[in-house]
Write an enzyme that holds these catalytic residues in place. Structure first.
Site, PDB file in Angstrom:
ATOM      1  N   HIS A  46     -41.202  17.043 -68.890  1.00 11.29           N
ATOM      2  CA  HIS A  46     -40.479  17.582 -67.744  1.00 11.29           C
ATOM      3  C   HIS A  46     -40.634  19.103 -67.742  1.00 11.29           C
ATOM      4  CE1 HIS A  46     -37.643  17.819 -71.106  1.00 11.29           C
ATOM      5  NE2 HIS A  46     -37.116  18.860 -70.490  1.00 11.29           N
ATOM      6  N   THR A  49     -44.269  21.898 -64.675  1.00  8.59           N
ATOM      7  CA  THR A  49     -45.723  22.037 -64.791  1.00  8.59           C
ATOM      8  C   THR A  49     -46.215  21.906 -66.229  1.00  8.59           C
ATOM      9  OG1 THR A  49     -45.377  24.433 -64.902  1.00  8.59           O
ATOM     10  CG2 THR A  49     -46.040  23.524 -62.765  1.00  8.59           C
ATOM     11  N   ARG A  50     -47.489  21.511 -66.358  1.00  5.84           N
ATOM     12  CA  ARG A  50     -48.229  21.580 -67.612  1.00  5.84           C
ATOM     13  C   ARG A  50     -49.650  22.047 -67.302  1.00  5.84           C
ATOM     14  NH1 ARG A  50     -43.788  20.661 -69.111  1.00  5.84           N
ATOM     15  NH2 ARG A  50     -43.064  19.338 -70.809  1.00  5.84           N
ATOM     16  N   LYS A 263     -42.583  30.335 -64.297  1.00  8.17           N
ATOM     17  CA  LYS A 263     -42.286  29.677 -65.566  1.00  8.17           C
ATOM     18  C   LYS A 263     -43.109  30.308 -66.683  1.00  8.17           C
ATOM     19  CE  LYS A 263     -42.854  25.255 -67.942  1.00  8.17           C
ATOM     20  NZ  LYS A 263     -43.343  23.863 -67.798  1.00  8.17           N
ATOM     21  N   HIS A 267     -45.380  28.962 -76.939  1.00  3.55           N
ATOM     22  CA  HIS A 267     -45.960  27.746 -77.503  1.00  3.55           C
ATOM     23  C   HIS A 267     -45.656  27.621 -78.990  1.00  3.55           C
ATOM     24  CE1 HIS A 267     -48.737  24.451 -78.100  1.00  3.55           C
ATOM     25  NE2 HIS A 267     -49.481  25.156 -78.937  1.00  3.55           N
ATOM     26  N   CYS A 312     -37.400  21.216 -73.743  1.00  2.00           N
ATOM     27  CA  CYS A 312     -38.142  20.009 -74.084  1.00  2.00           C
ATOM     28  C   CYS A 312     -38.372  20.018 -75.597  1.00  2.00           C
ATOM     29  CB  CYS A 312     -39.445  19.914 -73.304  1.00  2.00           C
ATOM     30  SG  CYS A 312     -40.748  21.027 -73.840  1.00  2.00           S
ATOM     31  N   LYS A 345     -51.536  16.639 -70.698  1.00  2.05           N
ATOM     32  CA  LYS A 345     -52.733  16.589 -69.852  1.00  2.05           C
ATOM     33  C   LYS A 345     -53.580  15.363 -70.141  1.00  2.05           C
ATOM     34  CE  LYS A 345     -53.943  20.513 -71.738  1.00  2.05           C
ATOM     35  NZ  LYS A 345     -53.020  20.460 -72.926  1.00  2.05           N
TER      36      LYS A 345
END
Length: 377
Positions: A46, A49-50, A263, A267, A312, A345
Site C-alpha cells: 500500500h 506507488t512503487r 511521496k 529504503h 508499511c 514490481k
C-alpha cells in the site's frame, strides 16, 4: 463442514493476489484467504506507488524477472482495461563506485539495457529541482516508472474472482497441516482442504512458516508525503522517480501525483517489528526530519510540510534477496517470503512462479538464485 478446493492461497497481498489470478486463469478451483480486506493498508502493499525498473542494482539475475514483470503488468492492464503503470523514468544518483550506480551499470551491461549516464552538472541541467554535486553521478532509465500499488492488488483480485476464484477476507489462518496428497487449513471461521497450498503471508511469513525457521526480519518503514514549492515536480513537467545512494542511507521518491504532495521515503533503516499486528503506525518527528534533511540537501523545493504518512513493513532476508521455493517437507506447498522491500514490481511473475511450483513442482522462470537452499535449509 470442510470446504474443498484444488489450491488454497494464504495471503492476498501482492504475490498472493497474483498467484490467485494466475491459478484462476488456468482453471484451478482456488481459494484465497486473508485476515484483512482487499488491497488493505496493514501489510507491505500500500502507499500509492512503487517504482518499477529493469537495470537492477541489487543483482543482475533479477533483470529477466523484471522484464517478464513489465510484460505481465501490461497484459493485466490490457485484459482489465485499467491503467496501473506510469512511465516517468528513474534517476539513480550516488558515488560512481557506490552500490547503486555501479550495480545499475553492471546489470545494464550484462543484459544490454539502455541507460543514460550523467555527471552532476548534467543532472542539474536536465532535472529541475535536483541538487547534485561532483563527484556524484547519475544513471537514468527511461522506461522505468511507477505502479499504482493499491489498484494493482485490487485489479489482480478482481481478475481472479472474475475467472472463478473464491476470495474470503476478514478470516485469520490459525494453522495448516499437509500430507503428500492433502493440505488442511484452519481459520477462525472454519476448515478448508485442498491438494496444494501457496503461502504468501508477507510480514507474517515467519509465523505461518515457523517450522522452516527462515532468517527473516520485519522492519517498520514510514512513507511520507511533502508539499513542494512550485509546480515543476509532476510527470507532465518531466519529474522522474528517483533514488539516491547517500552516506545517510538510500532515499527514494516519486513525482507529485496530487494535492497531498510528493511521496518520499528511506529504503534503508527501520525499527524491528516484533508483531506485525501491533506495528507502530504513528508519525515520528525524527523519521520525518531524516527524510526532510535529504530533501533539503538534494531537492530543497520539495522540503515543505509533511502532509501525509503511512507505515508499511519490509520482511528482510540477510542478503536482501527473496525466498521463492517449495517447502522441503511438503512437495505440495510452495511459498514466497522475504521480499525485502523491493518485491512488489515482481508480483505477477512471482505469483506465476509459486503457481508453477504448486501445480507442476517446477517452473521455467529463472528463480534458482532465490531458493531457500542458500540458507542451508
Amino acid at each position: 463442514m470442510t470446504n474443498t478446493y484444488e489450491t488454497i492461497v494464504i495471503g492476498t497481498g501482492a504475490v498472493g493476489s497474483a498467484a490467485l489470478a494466475v491459478l484462476a486463469r488456468r482453471g484451478v478451483r482456488v481459494l484465497g484467504l486473508d485476515r484483512f480486506p482487499p488491497a488493505h493498508d496493514r501489510g507491505s502493499s500500500h502507499g500509492q506507488t512503487r517504482i518499477i525498473r529493469q537495470a537492477y542494482f541489487e543483482h543482475p539475475d533479477y533483470v529477466p524477472l523484471t522484464q517478464r514483470a513489465f510484460a505481465a503488468w501490461h497484459e493485466l492492464e490490457q485484459r482489465r482495461g485499467v491503467s496501473l503503470y506510469q512511465q516517468s523514468g528513474l534517476l539513480q544518483v550516488g558515488p560512481p563506485q557506490g552500490e547503486v550506480v555501479a550495480g545499475v551499470l553492471a546489470s545494464a551491461r550484462l543484459h544490454g539495457l539502455e541507460v543514460d549516464q550523467f555527471d552532476a552538472a548534467t543532472i542539474r541541467q536536465k532535472f529541475s529541482g535536483f541538487v547534485v554535486n561532483d563527484p556524484w553521478v547519475g544513471v537514468f532509465e527511461r522506461r522505468a516508472g511507477f505502479l499504482r500499488v493499491e489498484s494493482c492488488v485490487q485489479t489482480m483480485l478482481d481478475a481472479a474472482v472474475a475467472d472463478g476464484a473464491t476470495l474470503q477476507t476478514g478470516e485469520s489462518v490459525v494453522a495448516w497441516q499437509a500430507t503428500d496428497k492433502r493440505v488442511t487449513v484452519q481459520t477462525d471461521r472454519g476448515e478448508y482442504q485442498a491438494a496444494r497450498l501457496i503461502i504468501a503471508a508477507g510480514a507474517w511469513a515467519s509465523q505461518v512458516l515457523a517450522d522452516l525457521k527462515l532468517p527473516l526480519t520485519v522492519r517498520r518503514k514510514p512513507q511520507l508525503w511533502f508539499a513542494p514549492r512550485g509546480d515543476q515536480f509532476t510527470v507532465e513537467r518531466g519529474m522522474p522517480c528517483y533514488l539516491f545512494d547517500t552516506p545517510a542511507g538510500i532515499f527514494y521518491g516519486f513525482p507529485q501525483l496530487g494535492p497531498e504532495g510528493m511521496k518520499v521515503a528511506e529504503h534503508t533503516g527501520g525499527a524491528i517489528v516484533a508483531d506485525p499486528l501491533t506495528v507502530d503506525r504513528s508519525l515520528h518527528v525524527e523519521e520525518v526530519e531524516r527524510v526532510r534533511d535529504f530533501l533539503r540537501e538534494h531537492l530543497p523545493a520539495a522540503a515543505g510540510d509533511c502532509t501525509r504518512q503511512a507505515v508499511c513493513m519490509y520482511t528482510l532476508t540477510p542478503d536482501a534477496h527473496f525466498v521463492i521455493d517449495r517447502h522441503p517437507g511438503h512437495a505440495n506447498v510452495s511459498f514466497a517470503a522475504g521480499l525485502s522491500g523491493h518485491g512488489f514490481k515482481f508480483a505477477p511473475v512471482l505469483g506465476e512462479a509459486v503457481a508453477d511450483l504448486a501445480l507442476e513442482g517446477k517452473t521455467e522462470l529463472p528463480i534458482g538464485f532465490l531458493s531457500m537452499s542458500r540458507f542451508g535449509r
